[in-house]
Design a protein around this motif. Structure first.
Motif, PDB file in Angstrom:
ATOM      1  N   SER A  87      63.682   1.743  44.585  1.00  0.00           N
ATOM      2  CA  SER A  87      63.394   3.164  44.413  1.00  0.00           C
ATOM      3  C   SER A  87      63.532   3.928  45.721  1.00  0.00           C
ATOM      4  O   SER A  87      64.215   4.960  45.791  1.00  0.00           O
ATOM      5  CB  SER A  87      61.971   3.362  43.865  1.00  0.00           C
ATOM      6  OG  SER A  87      61.841   2.783  42.601  1.00  0.00           O
ATOM      7  N   MET A  88      62.863   3.425  46.779  1.00  0.00           N
ATOM      8  CA  MET A  88      62.794   4.151  48.041  1.00  0.00           C
ATOM      9  C   MET A  88      64.053   4.000  48.890  1.00  0.00           C
ATOM     10  O   MET A  88      64.454   4.926  49.584  1.00  0.00           O
ATOM     11  CB  MET A  88      61.569   3.692  48.846  1.00  0.00           C
ATOM     12  CG  MET A  88      60.250   3.920  48.128  1.00  0.00           C
ATOM     13  SD  MET A  88      59.987   5.627  47.608  1.00  0.00           S
ATOM     14  CE  MET A  88      60.016   6.482  49.167  1.00  0.00           C
ATOM     15  N   ILE A  89      64.675   2.835  48.852  1.00  0.00           N
ATOM     16  CA  ILE A  89      65.819   2.583  49.720  1.00  0.00           C
ATOM     17  C   ILE A  89      67.138   2.964  49.055  1.00  0.00           C
ATOM     18  O   ILE A  89      68.021   3.564  49.685  1.00  0.00           O
ATOM     19  CB  ILE A  89      65.872   1.096  50.140  1.00  0.00           C
ATOM     20  CG1 ILE A  89      64.568   0.704  50.839  1.00  0.00           C
ATOM     21  CG2 ILE A  89      67.077   0.829  51.040  1.00  0.00           C
ATOM     22  CD1 ILE A  89      64.247   1.503  52.088  1.00  0.00           C
ATOM     23  N   GLU A  90      67.288   2.630  47.778  1.00  0.00           N
ATOM     24  CA  GLU A  90      68.569   2.864  47.113  1.00  0.00           C
ATOM     25  C   GLU A  90      68.575   4.161  46.306  1.00  0.00           C
ATOM     26  O   GLU A  90      69.361   5.073  46.576  1.00  0.00           O
ATOM     27  CB  GLU A  90      68.914   1.691  46.193  1.00  0.00           C
ATOM     28  CG  GLU A  90      70.268   1.863  45.512  1.00  0.00           C
ATOM     29  CD  GLU A  90      70.510   0.839  44.427  1.00  0.00           C
ATOM     30  OE1 GLU A  90      71.669   0.674  44.030  1.00  0.00           O
ATOM     31  OE2 GLU A  90      69.543   0.217  43.970  1.00  0.00           O
ATOM     32  N   ILE A  91      67.689   4.261  45.317  1.00  0.00           N
ATOM     33  CA  ILE A  91      67.757   5.381  44.376  1.00  0.00           C
ATOM     34  C   ILE A  91      67.423   6.709  45.053  1.00  0.00           C
ATOM     35  O   ILE A  91      68.136   7.701  44.886  1.00  0.00           O
ATOM     36  CB  ILE A  91      66.821   5.132  43.176  1.00  0.00           C
ATOM     37  CG1 ILE A  91      67.216   3.843  42.456  1.00  0.00           C
ATOM     38  CG2 ILE A  91      66.890   6.297  42.200  1.00  0.00           C
ATOM     39  CD1 ILE A  91      66.304   3.465  41.319  1.00  0.00           C
ATOM     40  N   PHE A  92      66.319   6.735  45.835  1.00  0.00           N
ATOM     41  CA  PHE A  92      65.933   7.979  46.502  1.00  0.00           C
ATOM     42  C   PHE A  92      67.019   8.421  47.488  1.00  0.00           C
ATOM     43  O   PHE A  92      67.375   9.606  47.552  1.00  0.00           O
ATOM     44  CB  PHE A  92      64.597   7.795  47.231  1.00  0.00           C
ATOM     45  CG  PHE A  92      64.060   9.060  47.852  1.00  0.00           C
ATOM     46  CD1 PHE A  92      63.259   9.919  47.115  1.00  0.00           C
ATOM     47  CD2 PHE A  92      64.362   9.391  49.159  1.00  0.00           C
ATOM     48  CE1 PHE A  92      62.771  11.093  47.677  1.00  0.00           C
ATOM     49  CE2 PHE A  92      63.883  10.558  49.739  1.00  0.00           C
ATOM     50  CZ  PHE A  92      63.077  11.415  48.991  1.00  0.00           C
ATOM     51  N   SER A  93      67.547   7.480  48.256  1.00  0.00           N
ATOM     52  CA  SER A  93      68.587   7.812  49.238  1.00  0.00           C
ATOM     53  C   SER A  93      69.848   8.325  48.560  1.00  0.00           C
ATOM     54  O   SER A  93      70.479   9.284  49.024  1.00  0.00           O
ATOM     55  CB  SER A  93      68.916   6.577  50.087  1.00  0.00           C
ATOM     56  OG  SER A  93      67.791   6.164  50.821  1.00  0.00           O
ATOM     57  N   GLU A  94      70.207   7.686  47.442  1.00  0.00           N
ATOM     58  CA  GLU A  94      71.391   8.126  46.709  1.00  0.00           C
ATOM     59  C   GLU A  94      71.195   9.523  46.143  1.00  0.00           C
ATOM     60  O   GLU A  94      72.103  10.362  46.185  1.00  0.00           O
ATOM     61  CB  GLU A  94      71.694   7.133  45.586  1.00  0.00           C
ATOM     62  CG  GLU A  94      72.989   7.419  44.847  1.00  0.00           C
ATOM     63  CD  GLU A  94      73.355   6.320  43.863  1.00  0.00           C
ATOM     64  OE1 GLU A  94      74.186   6.595  42.989  1.00  0.00           O
ATOM     65  OE2 GLU A  94      72.821   5.206  43.985  1.00  0.00           O
TER      66      GLU A  94
END
Length: 282
Positions: free
Chosen positions: A51-58
């Motif tokens: 959630s924090m590293i991949e989805i939020f950043s994307e």
């Protein structure tokens, strides 16, 4: 038509790999609560990291490209906390102990049976039944969250596959790899709640099936309307939902079923596995 079938096949492969993770339920012992504690912590780590590293950043990158640095950052943060607020409201409106649609176990049904010999035994059965209800609710909640997460993920994979098949292959493989621990996150709590391995596999498999469904709906309905802005908002909402589920449901349950340190070890392991799976195809 050939490119569409190819794109759909890739998305189907990536989504249904949750079934691989769900097979873990077939090799676990229901009585091993320490293992359950580690797995629940592991599931929280998977969901928090992705959630924090991949989805939020994307989501942030997509919205900044479309709306600019300041506005895009604000929209990302607002959408993220709207996701948290949405799932918190749902959680508040459907309390586990009062929900008439909650499943009931045999242990709970037999609590007030006239042949019950000891009051202490009744209390133990009631506690066991409540734990089973909580685990079942947790597993279904996790399945629903992962299904929501996989829906835009499937749509994104499908769109990329149509545009560039070479880029789509490593994306689909990466998604398939990190869908495996998501399958574990769904199947194990449901198996411990019900003792039914087929049911655990079914819910886990179903959560991954939303990925090809996302691709199909994207092709039939959303393609004329989809935009980077809309996809960014959806991903930020999903990130918020997954973080809330992890902190409110998964981690407290992990501590309840085992030692505090076991849940933390599981949390860190889940984060590490997700990190490595995302690095494989950079």
């Amino acid at each position: 038509m050939e490119s569409l079938l190819y794109a759909f096949a890739l998305t189907l492969f990536a989504g249904l790999s949750t079934g691989i993770g769900s097979l873990l339920a077939f090799f676990t012992e229901k009585s091993n609560t320490k293992f359950l504690s580690v797995i629940l912590g592991f599931s929280a780590g998977v969901m928090i990291y992705v959630s924090m590293i991949e989805i939020f950043s994307e989501a942030r990158g997509s919205l900044i490209n479309e709306l600019g640095l300041l506005k895009g950052s604000w929209v990302t943060v607002i959408a993220f906390f709207c996701g948290i607020l949405l799932i918190a409201i749902i959680d508040k409106l459907i309390p586990s102990s009062e929900n008439p649609h909650e499943l009931h176990s045999i242990e709970e049904i037999n609590i007030d049976h006239p042949d019950a010999s000891h009051h202490i035994e009744q209390i133990k059965k009631r506690e066991e039944a409540q734990k089973n209800k909580k685990l079942m609710r947790l597993g279904i909640f996790t399945a629903l969250t992962i299904a929501i997460h996989n829906f835009p993920e499937g749509l994104a994979t499908f769109i990329v596959a149509i545009q560039d098949s070479q880029i789509a292959i490593p994306i689909a493989l990466a998604i398939a790899i990190h869908n495996i621990p998501e399958g574990i996150a769904v199947s194990v709590p449901i198996y411990y709640a019900t003792g039914n391995k087929r049911k655990a596999f079914f819910y886990s498999f179903l959560s991954g099936f939303s990925e090809p469904i996302g691709a199909l709906i994207g092709y039939l309905i959303l393609m004329p309307f989809i935009s980077d802005t809309l996809m960014g908002i959806i991903f930020a909402l999903v990130a918020g939902i997954m973080v809330f589920i992890s902190l409110d449901e998964l981690l407290p349950s992990a501590r309840e079923y085992g030692e505090h340190h076991l849940s933390i070890y599981g949390l860190v392991t889940g984060m590490m596995l997700m990190a490595f799976s995302l690095l494989l195809f950079i």
